[in-house]
Design an enzyme around this catalytic site. Structure first.
Site, mmCIF file in Angstrom:
data_model
loop_
_atom_site.group_PDB
_atom_site.id
_atom_site.type_symbol
_atom_site.label_atom_id
_atom_site.label_comp_id
_atom_site.label_asym_id
_atom_site.label_seq_id
_atom_site.Cartn_x
_atom_site.Cartn_y
_atom_site.Cartn_z
ATOM 1 N N HIS A 312 -15.920 4.178 2.426
ATOM 2 C CA HIS A 312 -16.838 5.207 2.942
ATOM 3 C C HIS A 312 -17.748 5.651 1.801
ATOM 4 O O HIS A 312 -17.322 5.735 0.654
ATOM 5 C CB HIS A 312 -16.048 6.417 3.468
ATOM 6 C CG HIS A 312 -16.850 7.291 4.377
ATOM 7 N ND1 HIS A 312 -17.719 8.244 3.911
ATOM 8 C CD2 HIS A 312 -16.929 7.328 5.733
ATOM 9 C CE1 HIS A 312 -18.294 8.847 4.941
ATOM 10 N NE2 HIS A 312 -17.845 8.308 6.051
ATOM 11 N N ASP A 369 -13.170 4.850 11.668
ATOM 12 C CA ASP A 369 -13.220 3.726 12.620
ATOM 13 C C ASP A 369 -11.992 2.835 12.595
ATOM 14 O O ASP A 369 -11.868 1.934 13.422
ATOM 15 C CB ASP A 369 -14.467 2.876 12.319
ATOM 16 C CG ASP A 369 -15.742 3.640 12.607
ATOM 17 O OD1 ASP A 369 -16.616 3.708 11.727
ATOM 18 O OD2 ASP A 369 -15.843 4.219 13.711
HETATM 19 C C1 SDX Z 1 -19.057 5.442 9.446
HETATM 20 O O1 SDX Z 1 -21.866 8.126 6.359
HETATM 21 C C2 SDX Z 1 -20.999 8.562 7.253
HETATM 22 O O2 SDX Z 1 -20.601 9.696 7.236
HETATM 23 C C3 SDX Z 1 -20.578 7.514 8.294
HETATM 24 C C4 SDX Z 1 -19.478 7.932 9.262
HETATM 25 C C5 SDX Z 1 -19.931 9.048 10.184
HETATM 26 O O3 SDX Z 1 -19.073 9.723 10.696
HETATM 27 O O4 SDX Z 1 -21.173 9.117 10.477
HETATM 28 O O5 SDX Z 1 -18.319 8.321 8.558
HETATM 29 C C6 SDX Z 1 -19.111 6.736 10.165
HETATM 30 O O6 SDX Z 1 -20.060 4.753 9.407
HETATM 31 C C7 SDX Z 1 -17.806 5.048 8.715
HETATM 32 C C8 SDX Z 1 -17.944 3.705 7.930
HETATM 33 C C9 SDX Z 1 -17.742 2.557 8.925
HETATM 34 N N1 SDX Z 1 -18.054 1.257 8.280
HETATM 35 C C10 SDX Z 1 -17.059 0.394 7.950
HETATM 36 O O7 SDX Z 1 -15.854 0.597 8.109
HETATM 37 C C11 SDX Z 1 -17.572 -0.938 7.392
HETATM 38 C C12 SDX Z 1 -16.729 -1.376 6.199
HETATM 39 N N2 SDX Z 1 -17.022 -0.499 5.079
HETATM 40 C C13 SDX Z 1 -18.006 -0.891 4.113
HETATM 41 O O8 SDX Z 1 -18.990 -1.754 4.546
HETATM 42 C C14 SDX Z 1 -18.433 0.218 3.149
HETATM 43 O O9 SDX Z 1 -17.281 0.790 2.687
HETATM 44 C C15 SDX Z 1 -19.361 1.295 3.652
HETATM 45 C C16 SDX Z 1 -20.602 0.716 4.274
HETATM 46 C C17 SDX Z 1 -18.672 2.173 4.638
HETATM 47 C C18 SDX Z 1 -19.767 2.140 2.436
HETATM 48 O O10 SDX Z 1 -20.458 1.310 1.614
HETATM 49 P P1 SDX Z 1 -21.045 1.806 0.193
HETATM 50 O O11 SDX Z 1 -20.782 3.241 -0.032
HETATM 51 O O12 SDX Z 1 -22.452 1.324 0.111
HETATM 52 O O13 SDX Z 1 -20.145 1.058 -0.826
HETATM 53 P P2 SDX Z 1 -20.436 -0.394 -1.367
HETATM 54 O O14 SDX Z 1 -20.751 -1.332 -0.247
HETATM 55 O O15 SDX Z 1 -21.404 -0.274 -2.488
HETATM 56 O O16 SDX Z 1 -18.988 -0.781 -1.916
HETATM 57 C C19 SDX Z 1 -18.542 -0.376 -3.231
HETATM 58 C C20 SDX Z 1 -17.547 -1.451 -3.655
HETATM 59 C C21 SDX Z 1 -18.135 -2.880 -3.577
HETATM 60 O O17 SDX Z 1 -17.386 -3.677 -4.495
HETATM 61 P P3 SDX Z 1 -18.026 -3.956 -6.005
HETATM 62 O O18 SDX Z 1 -19.469 -4.418 -5.793
HETATM 63 O O19 SDX Z 1 -17.937 -2.618 -6.724
HETATM 64 O O20 SDX Z 1 -17.137 -5.022 -6.592
HETATM 65 O O21 SDX Z 1 -16.436 -1.460 -2.721
HETATM 66 C C22 SDX Z 1 -16.402 -2.705 -2.034
HETATM 67 C C23 SDX Z 1 -17.778 -3.340 -2.208
HETATM 68 O O22 SDX Z 1 -17.685 -4.756 -2.109
HETATM 69 N N3 SDX Z 1 -16.112 -2.396 -0.616
HETATM 70 C C24 SDX Z 1 -15.319 -3.127 0.158
HETATM 71 C C25 SDX Z 1 -15.296 -2.456 1.395
HETATM 72 N N4 SDX Z 1 -16.071 -1.375 1.333
HETATM 73 C C26 SDX Z 1 -16.577 -1.348 0.074
HETATM 74 N N5 SDX Z 1 -14.621 -4.271 -0.093
HETATM 75 C C27 SDX Z 1 -13.898 -4.741 0.964
HETATM 76 N N6 SDX Z 1 -13.828 -4.156 2.177
HETATM 77 C C28 SDX Z 1 -14.504 -3.025 2.428
HETATM 78 N N7 SDX Z 1 -14.447 -2.441 3.629
#
Ligand code: SDX
Length: 435
Positions: A312, A369
């Site tokens: 998140h 989620d």
């Molecule tokens: C919602 O914003 C809100 O408030 C949203 C929400 C709401 O109520 O409105 O809470 C609802 O959208 C919840 C989120 C639902 N999405 C998911 O579950 C999709 C999976 N999650 C990711 O795609 C990610 O965690 C996000 C999109 C939720 C957040 O992404 P960020 O903050 O941009 O973080 P990032 O992609 O830059 O990740 C940071 C690191 C990366 O690794 P490095 O580059 O540092 O090596 O964490 C890793 C990412 O690869 N990472 C994950 C991961 N999420 C982040 N690795 C594996 N699996 C994951 N799910």
């Protein structure tokens, strides 16, 4: 100058031998921000912040999120208390009107919701023109923006009564559109809302009643539906709410703003994740992958796989909504005597991931989620409707932010800038010279 202004902490910004003083702002819970609202005017420079990860776009009194502590409050009330003690309609009223309703206010709100629950009959025919496999989020966003063709739009100077009616009309009709789009997708006749039922009971009946089934929403499912919609009601400046505010800042009507929010929510990185989580769990089950194998895929930068429902932008601790959803899911499956292997897979993944350095170092925890789709599944909703249910819950939050933005004297049409990296001035060359 007021004492308050004198006490305001300052910061100095120095560059190229120049220094400007920057005011610092502080929120109710002590969060702080540099006030860059005059940065260009006073420095000739912009702030660079891709995806606005470090940017506050407004002051807001609606929702407070503390990602480190895992705190979520709406108008000061903890999400745990609201889920425990309120109906979804009471929380919708709280978000939109700023206070929990009195008995009289709640009765009036419910009456307005009932009055406006029907769709214009001419809109029914719209559903028939969608192809069988049309995704319900496509239908939802199109039908919502079409409401502006049938019902008067709110003007920026509309009075409170008009706003109240439009807001409750939208809250009530979105529920009807959601149910009708589901019935269309399974080829069953529409079930109309009834003034005899509460908001969630009406919705469940419109979704699952049919000419041949004696379905009646039971109190337990109605209570769980209320809690699930409350869990989704608002979340400060998330992507879809920002879309609503952005579109609203141009003066577009409320229906257009909400339609934009629905489209933003659809993405699998945002609200679409609840459907993506169940599809991920189903694939893990089909492929027979172990938690170790799944977590290895999630960590492998060469593998596009992501552990959906994990991570998140704000929560660097367990999402308080995920905690509640997990408990709801376990309780529902137990009460319904259901044994869903996908829950076992999900819990196994959670345990394995939370004990893995990769997830710990990046503060990746289950988000709202991760478990909600399993509850919807146990209630009989097909996975294609999961994000529609998220939108149904988030609607009062979107409306509250749309209203707050229009009442905020600091807000203008949103127009961010950029750092230009394209070519410098280029002389035109006629095509003959280009061949
Ligand atoms: C919602 O914003 C809100 O408030 C949203 C929400 C709401 O109520 O409105 O809470 C609802 O959208 C919840 C989120 C639902 N999405 C998911 O579950 C999709 C999976 N999650 C990711 O795609 C990610 O965690 C996000 C999109 C939720 C957040 O992404 P960020 O903050 O941009 O973080 P990032 O992609 O830059 O990740 C940071 C690191 C990366 O690794 P490095 O580059 O540092 O090596 O964490 C890793 C990412 O690869 N990472 C994950 C991961 N999420 C982040 N690795 C594996 N699996 C994951 N799910």
């Amino acid at each position: 100058m007021s004492d308050e202004k004198k006490k305001q902490p300052k910061a100095n910004l120095s560059w190229d031998g120049k220094t400007v003083e920057v005011e610092m702002l502080e929120g109710t819970e002590g969060e702080r921000a540099f006030n860059f609202s005059r940065l260009k005017a006073e420095t000739g420079c912009y702030a660079f912040d891709p995806a606005m990860m470090n940017t506050c776009v407004c002051r807001s009194a609606i929702t407070y999120v503390d990602g480190e502590q895992g705190i979520l409050r709406h108008r000061g009330y903890a999400i745990e208390d609201l889920v425990e003690h309120c109906s979804f309609i009471e929380v919708a009223y709280l978000l939109i009107h700023g206070a929990l309703p009195t008995t009289t206010q709640r009765q009036r709100f419910s009456r307005l919701l009932n009055i406006h629950s029907m769709l214009h009959e001419d809109m029914r025919s719209f559903f028939g023109n969608y192809p069988e496999g049309a995704h319900p989020m496509a239908v939802l966003s199109a039908m919502v923006v079409s409401l502006s063709s049938f019902y008067p739009e709110l003007r920026l100077d509309s009075d409170k009564e008009e706003i109240d009616i439009t807001v409750t009309r939208l809250l009530s009709k979105l529920r009807t559109i959601a149910a009708f789009s589901y019935k269309k997708s399974i080829g069953e006749p529409f079930v109309y809302p009834s003034h005899r039922h509460s908001y969630c009971e009406n919705f469940l009946n419109m979704m699952f009643c049919s000419p041949v089934s004696l379905y009646k929403a039971d109190d337990y499912d109605v209570a769980v539906m209320n809690k699930l919609l409350i869990l989704h009601a608002d979340h400060e400046q998330n992507a879809s709410t920002t879309a609503v505010r952005m579109v609203g800042s141009t003066g577009a009507n409320l229906y257009a703003c909400i339609s934009a929010g629905i489209c933003a929510l659809w993405g699998p990185l945002h609200g679409g994740a609840n459907q993506a989580v169940v599809e991920m769990l189903e694939k893990i089950q089909r492929d027979g992958l172990t938690p170790d194998q799944v977590v290895a895929k999630a960590k492998d930068k060469n593998d596009p796989f992501r552990l959906m429902g994990f991570g998140h932008r704000i929560y660097k601790s367990y999402d308080p909504r995920a905690k509640i959803a997990k408990q709801l899911c376990q309780a529902m499956l137990k009460k319904k005597r259901l044994n869903d292997p996908l829950l076992d897979i999900a819990q196994g993944l959670e345990e394995r991931a939370l004990n893995d350095v990769y997830f710990q170092e990046r503060n990746l925890y289950p988000n709202v989620d991760f478990y909600t789709g399993l509850i919807y599944r146990a209630m009989g909703f097909p996975k294609e409707t999961f994000t529609v249910l998220f939108a149904l819950g988030r609607l009062p939050g979107w409306i509250a932010h749309w209203q707050e933005m229009h009442n905020d004297p600091e807000q203008k049409i949103m127009r961010p800038r950029q750092i230009y990296t394209g070519p410098g001035k280029t002389e035109y060359v006629p095509i003959e010279a280009r061949d």
